[in-house]
Design an enzyme around this catalytic site. Structure first.
Site, mmCIF file in Angstrom:
data_model
loop_
_atom_site.group_PDB
_atom_site.id
_atom_site.type_symbol
_atom_site.label_atom_id
_atom_site.label_comp_id
_atom_site.label_asym_id
_atom_site.label_seq_id
_atom_site.Cartn_x
_atom_site.Cartn_y
_atom_site.Cartn_z
ATOM 1 N N GLU A 1 0.848 -1.199 0.000
ATOM 2 C CA GLU A 1 0.000 0.000 0.000
ATOM 3 C C GLU A 1 0.881 1.245 0.000
ATOM 4 O O GLU A 1 2.085 1.149 0.288
ATOM 5 C CB GLU A 1 -0.911 -0.018 1.241
ATOM 6 N N ARG B 1 36.811 -4.931 -28.371
ATOM 7 C CA ARG B 1 37.226 -3.543 -28.164
ATOM 8 C C ARG B 1 38.737 -3.506 -27.896
ATOM 9 O O ARG B 1 39.227 -4.206 -26.999
ATOM 10 C CB ARG B 1 36.484 -2.956 -26.967
ATOM 11 N N THR C 1 12.932 -6.606 0.883
ATOM 12 C CA THR C 1 14.175 -5.897 0.532
ATOM 13 C C THR C 1 15.387 -6.692 1.022
ATOM 14 O O THR C 1 15.275 -7.549 1.912
ATOM 15 C CB THR C 1 14.197 -4.500 1.184
ATOM 16 N N ARG D 1 10.936 -15.590 -3.595
ATOM 17 C CA ARG D 1 12.342 -15.173 -3.413
ATOM 18 C C ARG D 1 13.278 -16.016 -4.271
ATOM 19 O O ARG D 1 14.266 -15.497 -4.817
ATOM 20 C CB ARG D 1 12.728 -15.246 -1.937
ATOM 21 N N ILE E 1 32.935 -1.754 -18.352
ATOM 22 C CA ILE E 1 33.752 -2.440 -19.364
ATOM 23 C C ILE E 1 33.401 -1.935 -20.762
ATOM 24 O O ILE E 1 34.267 -1.863 -21.636
ATOM 25 C CB ILE E 1 33.576 -3.981 -19.236
ATOM 26 N N GLU F 1 9.959 -8.615 -3.277
ATOM 27 C CA GLU F 1 9.842 -9.862 -2.494
ATOM 28 C C GLU F 1 10.625 -9.777 -1.183
ATOM 29 O O GLU F 1 11.227 -10.752 -0.744
ATOM 30 C CB GLU F 1 10.334 -11.083 -3.290
ATOM 31 N N GLY G 1 5.011 -1.330 2.843
ATOM 32 C CA GLY G 1 5.400 -2.466 2.013
ATOM 33 C C GLY G 1 6.051 -3.531 2.880
ATOM 34 O O GLY G 1 5.516 -4.606 3.092
#
Ligand SMILES: Cc1cc2nc3c(=O)[nH]c(=O)nc-3n(C[C@H](O)[C@H](O)[C@H](O)COP(=O)(O)OP(=O)(O)OC[C@H]3O[C@@H](n4cnc5c(N)ncnc54)[C@H](O)[C@@H]3O)c2cc1C
Length: 381
Positions: A123, A266, A363, A241, A335, A361, A127
């Site tokens: 909401e 590169r 923190t 999770r 990179i 799911e 959370g």
């Protein structure tokens, strides 16, 4: 599920990814456009029923195979996994805790993708502290009347049915005993108030949902008994999770693969940049993170499939793999030098997508707390 069956599923998904998804992902993500055509193929592949039991029309995949599916898709476009994952957590709540009538009425439609949706817990004011929700359901004859607001709901616009967490007794102590989970289908009193704009995780709709005197039949209360909603909602989070961790593995791998390829073509100072030690150190760390994340996901999924308690294992996998995705994505940007900052390459997308896995799911701050608490509980002094 034997290895041959798993290989067959992963091969079919791999072909679809290369044929339909890889060529289109960048364009759709740039426009933040919902991938309707891909969703149709996802239905055919059975993804909306991936973890739904076979007796209700699903594939009944174990978590270990499901995690590989999620990682494979996330390597190409992570957003796609959000379209079926929270849908499958809703389905898991019905499969594990629903009445037989609810399973028969809903699971086959969920499995085919005919009815799609997700999980509506968060909401605007809470959370992490889910027990502080304010959405209220009041019994009125053979219905409940629901009022409140949910936010950040994945599939909120395109989905039509949500596992909705509410308070049936706001004065209950402990608070979770006053919480219930309903299957809420869109209809009068249930509307989408706005689409939420995001840093990444584009293509999939995240929305705010408003319930105003929304009437839901009492037989949509999952399990048919009030007060179990918190347990039902968090009961799906271990699988959730493992899934987020698998997304992390996919994004971390994608960043590594792009970096390995780019570092060989590169050139600076007369040689490919992969021959500079500074780049080799990055690639070595990135590859190790990928492998460690994959193994943590496998071990958590194995414990889940064996029916063992695995909140610590799922927490470790989710925490490590999501941080691996974040770290690998920024290293891939570095990179790529200036090209890493360009929208012509995919690495900037990984860098925008990865933080979500650290938040969703539960923190990563909470994951470490969960791990520590389990560690103490399993090792009493
Ligand atoms: C793209 C996206 C999709 C989402 N999809 C869904 C969905 O489909 N359904 C759904 O219900 N929700 C969804 N969410 C919401 C998500 O689950 C929440 O954002 C998350 O749980 C965190 O809650 P919050 O945003 O209220 O942060 P808060 O709870 O306000 O946390 C803020 C910060 O405080 C920290 N914190 C909070 N409490 C503690 C504590 N006790 N100890 C230490 N640190 C603490 C947190 O770790 C975080 O760093 C989605 C979010 C996003 C961004």
């Amino acid at each position: 599920m034997n290895i041959a069956e798993e290989t067959q599923i992963l091969d079919a998904i791999g072909k679809w990814l290369e044929r339909d998804v890889r060529p289109k992902a960048r364009e759709l993500e740039k426009k933040d456009e919902y991938p309707d055509a891909m969703v149709e193929t996802m239905k055919q592949l059975g993804l909306f029923g991936a973890t739904i039991p076979q007796e209700y029309g699903g594939l009944g995949l174990p978590a270990s195979t499901y995690a590989k599916v999620v990682a494979r898709i996330s390597e190409v476009w992570m957003s796609l996994t959000g379209i079926f994952n929270s849908h499958l957590i809703m389905a898991a709540a019905v499969a594990r805790f629903g009445t037989e009538a609810q399973k028969k009425a809903f699971l086959p439609k969920f499995a085919s993708g005919e009815v799609r949706g997700g999980l509506a817990l968060t909401e605007p004011d809470c959370g992490t502290d889910l027990q502080a929700i304010r959405t209220r359901a009041v019994r009125d004859g053979d219905h409940y009347v629901i009022n409140g607001t949910k936010t950040w709901i994945s599939n909120g616009i395109k989905g039509s049915c949500f596992a909705l967490l509410v308070k049936t007794d706001p004065n209950a102590k402990p608070r979770h005993q006053g919480m219930s989970l309903f299957l809420a289908e869109k209809g009068p009193g249930f509307r989408v108030s706005k689409k939420l704009e995001k840093l990444g995780y584009k293509g999939i709709d995240s929305a705010e949902l408003i319930f105003e005197d929304y009437r839901v039949p009492a037989d949509r209360l999952i399990g048919g008994v009030e007060g179990k909603g918190f347990h039902h909602a968090v009961g799906g989070l271990e699988l959730g999770r493992i899934n987020v961790a698998a997304r992390g593995v996919g994004v971390a791998n994608a960043a590594l693969k792009d970096a390995v390829a780019y570092a060989q073509v590169r050139k600076t100072f007369g040689k490919p940049i992969c021959e500079h030690q500074a780049i080799q150190l990055k690639l070595g760390e990135m590859a190790t993170r990928c492998e460690a994340a994959r193994l943590l996901v496998e071990s958590a999924a194995r414990a889940y499939d064996a029916g063992e308690r695995c909140d610590m294992e799922a927490g470790m996998a989710k925490y490590f793999a999501s941080e691996a995705a974040l770290e690998n994505s920024i290293e891939a940007v570095r990179i790529h030098g200036g090209y890493g900052y360009s929208t012509e390459f995919n690495v900037e997308r990984y860098y925008r997508d990865a933080p979500l896995m650290c938040i969703g799911e539960g923190t990563n701050e909470m994951q470490r707390i969960i791990i520590a608490k389990q560690l103490i509980a399993r090792n009493p002094a």
